[in-house]
Design a protein around this motif. Structure first.
Motif, mmCIF file in Angstrom:
data_model
loop_
_atom_site.group_PDB
_atom_site.id
_atom_site.type_symbol
_atom_site.label_atom_id
_atom_site.label_comp_id
_atom_site.label_asym_id
_atom_site.label_seq_id
_atom_site.Cartn_x
_atom_site.Cartn_y
_atom_site.Cartn_z
ATOM 1 N N ALA A 90 0.899 -1.288 0.013
ATOM 2 C CA ALA A 90 0.050 0.024 -0.096
ATOM 3 C C ALA A 90 1.022 1.193 -0.115
ATOM 4 N N VAL A 91 2.013 1.343 0.703
ATOM 5 C CA VAL A 91 2.814 2.392 0.917
ATOM 6 C C VAL A 91 3.482 2.752 -0.432
ATOM 7 N N LEU A 92 4.008 1.709 -0.742
ATOM 8 C CA LEU A 92 4.846 1.788 -2.275
ATOM 9 C C LEU A 92 3.744 2.079 -3.319
ATOM 10 N N THR A 151 1.230 4.025 -2.914
ATOM 11 C CA THR A 151 1.048 5.538 -2.863
ATOM 12 C C THR A 151 2.254 6.225 -3.224
ATOM 13 N N HIS A 152 3.366 5.898 -2.756
ATOM 14 C CA HIS A 152 4.521 6.788 -2.646
ATOM 15 C C HIS A 152 4.890 6.889 -4.363
ATOM 16 N N SER A 153 5.040 5.545 -5.005
ATOM 17 C CA SER A 153 5.503 5.668 -6.279
ATOM 18 C C SER A 153 4.507 6.420 -7.169
ATOM 19 N N SER A 154 3.220 6.597 -6.742
ATOM 20 C CA SER A 154 2.581 7.137 -7.714
ATOM 21 C C SER A 154 3.063 8.967 -7.882
ATOM 22 N N TYR A 155 3.618 9.222 -6.821
ATOM 23 C CA TYR A 155 4.283 10.530 -6.620
ATOM 24 C C TYR A 155 5.304 10.669 -7.452
#
Length: 771
Positions: A341-343, A345-349
């Motif tokens: 879930a974290v990856l 979210t953050h990879s989408s940035y």
């Protein structure tokens, strides 16, 4: 009873008899005493004689006793001393026996205190156990033993508190060192992977040596030296790399586990440890808000997680029951869901493809590391496919900018080559073949502009960049080939297509540029097969493979060409509209100027020069553009006549307008674009020609008689169009009195006009009712 129950005088008789009996007994006693009285007297006399002797004996006994008492005083004193000594001796013996029982207890208690002072708590617990079970029961009646017994539970609690404090320090320590532990483990995994890769290459070399021994001797020697150096480097790194045990002292957790197990609170300790580690896991899994900005943020995040699970795996293997495989699997599944879930979210940035690629490499090392410790990581590799889509999106954005820059910098003119060297430089970047051009001497021009080889090279660079992400994903060559083709298709059909469409729509792109864009897309379309060969070469997958995807560049460039062609038609029409807007007819003129209007001659000259540029275009495109321009010009001229704001038109204006249409027809008949059959192009102006002929010849009888017939001379003239124009001319005659003399001299003709108007209106009304 019989005495009382008999007759009344019985009691008295009884008493008389009883008295008689008593008197008889008294007489017998008296007789007996009289008989023994002499003997009694004699005995008394003898006692009196003995009395004197008894007095003498008493004196002697008293004297003897006195002398004996005097003689036994010393013996008594010595005897009492002996008795006292024996009591003391017995007491001493008892004390010694009791001390022999108490001394081990005291020694063990002293040992316990010493063990506590030097923090040997597990040994201290063993000593307590011995005291309680072996020593203290023997001397439990003593007060100091009771004090010891009361102190032992307190000491146990103290040991539990101290060991728990050490455990908390240990948990804090591993929390601080998790990133270092994880970094170490990831380095080891990466080195192992490098080692395996080098070993595999060596195996391939050995296989090749068996196949081509003589030919590859030198190459194999170099590979062997390289492999040896790689192995030596690995050994050096392995010596330098520290393990989790080197970075963290695990003794507190072992000690605390043993202590709680001995105290019977092993389950409490296990629950506490697992609860605290779960809390630490949640903290470790919580990323920093700016993690997506740098690769170091991701590296620190992964290192902490790897460090956490490396510690858990170590605890799992060196302890029994504190950490179980079920517990670690449960913890890992929870962590894996959070990580994914974290990856996501953050990879989408991430908007930088290089950062996304670095993230992918970190995830691969992260997954390989934890897989080496027995944790399932398939979901991470599935996540990589999602991130791969994100990576492709960032690549597409980056390449969209590159394509825009290339198009902005292009001069949209053929590439000039002055000599063979320049020619080879161009064809080294772009697969261009033209036997006819090869025969020409230098200097010469290649048909495409400079953006074509640059676009082609950038597409290849995109394929390389996409390939970088596909490496180390544990996928087959076929899957990688398929991924490359799909991403390249996206580049062509979405990014490049969008850039081409936007380029074509830009206001500053003129007709010359549009023509060059069509030529460029034609050459790029022809180069698609070379891109397919390029992908096949780097993936070693034949294009004949059943599941191999095909590139859709053909449709992309065809769509771009169609858009460019449509834009050419649009811009031509816009240019025609600009010329039409500057038209300045005097609609009330009495007669024509005798020559075509200036604006129209300028328009025809513009069309002639424009269509000369179209010689490089495919024949159908040029013909369609020419036909479209003529049709639009004809329609614009027709709309000019029928404009609602135009209220009156003189015959002189009609004649002037006819001269302009004649010039248009001459332009159409001059075949500005080759390939038209007969008078096909002139037919664009047929509606205007028949309408103008009708008014110039004034042949209304023929028009009305032949209306609706296929052989009609004025078949293309619509009654409503003729009526509209005739009414404008009628209004003009009324206001300007142009036909005044005519009405006087030829009233029959005036009546004819009125009749024609009525008949035209009848035709128009009939058409409306039929519709």
């Amino acid at each position: 009873r019989s005495v009382y129950d008999d007759q009344p005088n019985a009691h008295q008789k009884f008493m008389e008899k009883l008295d008689a009996c008593i008197r008889n007994h008294d007489r017998e006693i008296e007789k007996m005493c009289n008989f023994h009285h002499q003997g009694f007297v004699d005995a008394i006399t003898e006692l009196l004689k003995v009395r004197a002797d008894a007095e003498k004996l008493k004196v002697q006994v008293t004297d003897t006793n006195r002398r004996l008492q005097d003689a036994g005083k010393e013996v008594i004193a010595q005897t009492e001393e002996i008795i006292r000594c024996r009591v003391q001796q017995r007491n001493i013996t008892t004390v010694v026996e009791k001390l022999q029982l108490c001394l081990p207890v005291l020694e063990m208690y002293s040992k316990l205190k010493e063990q506590m002072s030097v923090k040997r708590y597990y040994s201290a617990l063993k000593t307590m156990e011995q005291l309680e079970n072996l020593y203290l029961p023997r001397v439990s009646q003593y007060r100091f033993c009771q004090i010891m017994i009361e102190n032992l539970p307190k000491l146990r609690e103290e040991i539990k508190e101290i060991s728990m404090s050490d455990l908390k320090d240990f948990l804090e320590s591993i929390r601080k060192h998790s990133d270092r532990i994880g970094e170490t483990a990831m380095k080891q995994a990466q080195q192992q992977k490098t080692f395996s890769t080098a070993l595999q290459k060596q195996n391939n070399v050995n296989y090749g040596r068996n196949m081509h021994l003589g030919r590859n001797r030198i190459l194999e020697s170099k590979n062997e030296i390289t492999l040896k150096r790689t192995f030596e480097d690995e050994d050096e790194h392995e010596e330098e790399v520290l393990t989790a045990q080197d970075l963290v002292d695990f003794s507190p957790v072992y000690r605390c586990l043993h202590i709680y197990s001995v105290l019977g609170d092993g389950e409490i300790f296990e629950n506490y440890y697992r609860k605290q580690r779960r809390k630490q896991a949640r903290l470790v899994l919580q990323p920093q808000s700016s993690m997506h900005e740098t690769v170091e943020g991701y590296r620190r995040y992964f290192s902490q997680i790897v460090g956490f699970f490396v510690v858990e795996d170590h605890i799992l293997h060196v302890t029994q029951g504190l950490v179980t495989r079920t517990y670690t699997d449960e913890l890992w599944n929870m962590a894996l869901s959070k990580i994914i879930a974290v990856l996501r979210t953050h990879s989408s940035y991430c908007s930088d493809p290089d950062l996304v690629l670095e993230l992918k490499n970190l995830i691969v090392v992260f997954a390989d590391t934890l897989q080496g410790y027995g944790f399932p990581v398939n979901r991470l590799f599935d996540l990589l496919f999602e991130i791969r889509d994100q990576y492709n999106e960032t690549l597409l954005k980056k390449w969209s900018g590159l394509f825009r820059d290339i198009f902005e910098a292009d001069n949209y003119s053929p590439i000039p080559v002055a000599n063979e060297e320049e020619y080879r430089i161009v064809i080294s970047k772009f697969p261009f073949q033209d036997p006819e051009l090869d025969k020409q001497s230098f200097p010469k021009k290649l048909p495409m502009s400079q953006s074509v080889p640059q676009i082609y090279m950038q597409v290849k660079e995109f394929i390389y960049a996409s390939l970088k992400f596909s490496e180390s994903l544990h996928r087959s060559s076929t899957e990688i080939d398929d991924m490359l083709r799909k991403s390249t298709n996206l580049l062509l059909t979405r990014t490049l297509s969008s850039c081409l469409q936007n380029l074509i729509k830009k206001p500053h792109i003129g007709l010359t540029e549009l023509v060059q864009i069509i030529i460029n897309t034609t050459h790029l379309e022809q180069a698609c097969k070379y891109l397919e060969d390029f992908i096949s070469n780097i993936t070693n997958i034949s294009q004949l493979t059943v599941h191999t995807a095909r590139l859709y560049g053909l449709s992309t460039f065809k769509d771009a060409r169609h858009a460019a062609e449509g834009e050419i038609y649009t811009k031509l029409n816009q240019k025609i509209d600009e010329f039409i807007q500057i038209a300045d007819y005097d609609w009330t003129m009495s007669e024509s100027d005798g020559r075509a209007s200036g604006y129209l001659m300028d328009l025809i000259n513009f069309l002639r020069s424009t269509f000369q540029v179209f010689t490089h275009l495919p024949g159908k495109v040029a013909q369609t553009a020419c036909m479209s321009a003529c049709q639009h010009l004809s329609m614009s001229l027709m709309q000019m006549l029928l404009d609602t704001e135009l209220k009156q038109i003189s015959m002189g204006a009609i004649q002037q307008f006819n001269l302009d249409v004649i010039q248009c027809e001459l332009f159409a008949s001059s075949e500005p674009v080759p390939g038209f059959q007969g008078d096909t192009l002139q037919l664009a102006f047929i509606d205007l020609r028949q309408l103008l002929d009708l008014f110039m010849v004034w042949d209304w009888s023929t028009y009305l008689a032949d209306y609706g017939q296929a052989t009609s001379k004025y078949l293309r003239v619509n009654p409503s169009t003729a009526l509209t124009l005739l009414e404008k001319m009628k209004d003009s005659s009324k206001k300007n009195n142009i036909f005044a003399q005519f009405r006087k001299n030829d009233r029959d003709k005036q009546k004819l006009i009125e009749t024609v108007v009525k008949q035209l209106r009848s035709l128009v009304n009939g058409m409306s009712q039929h519709t």
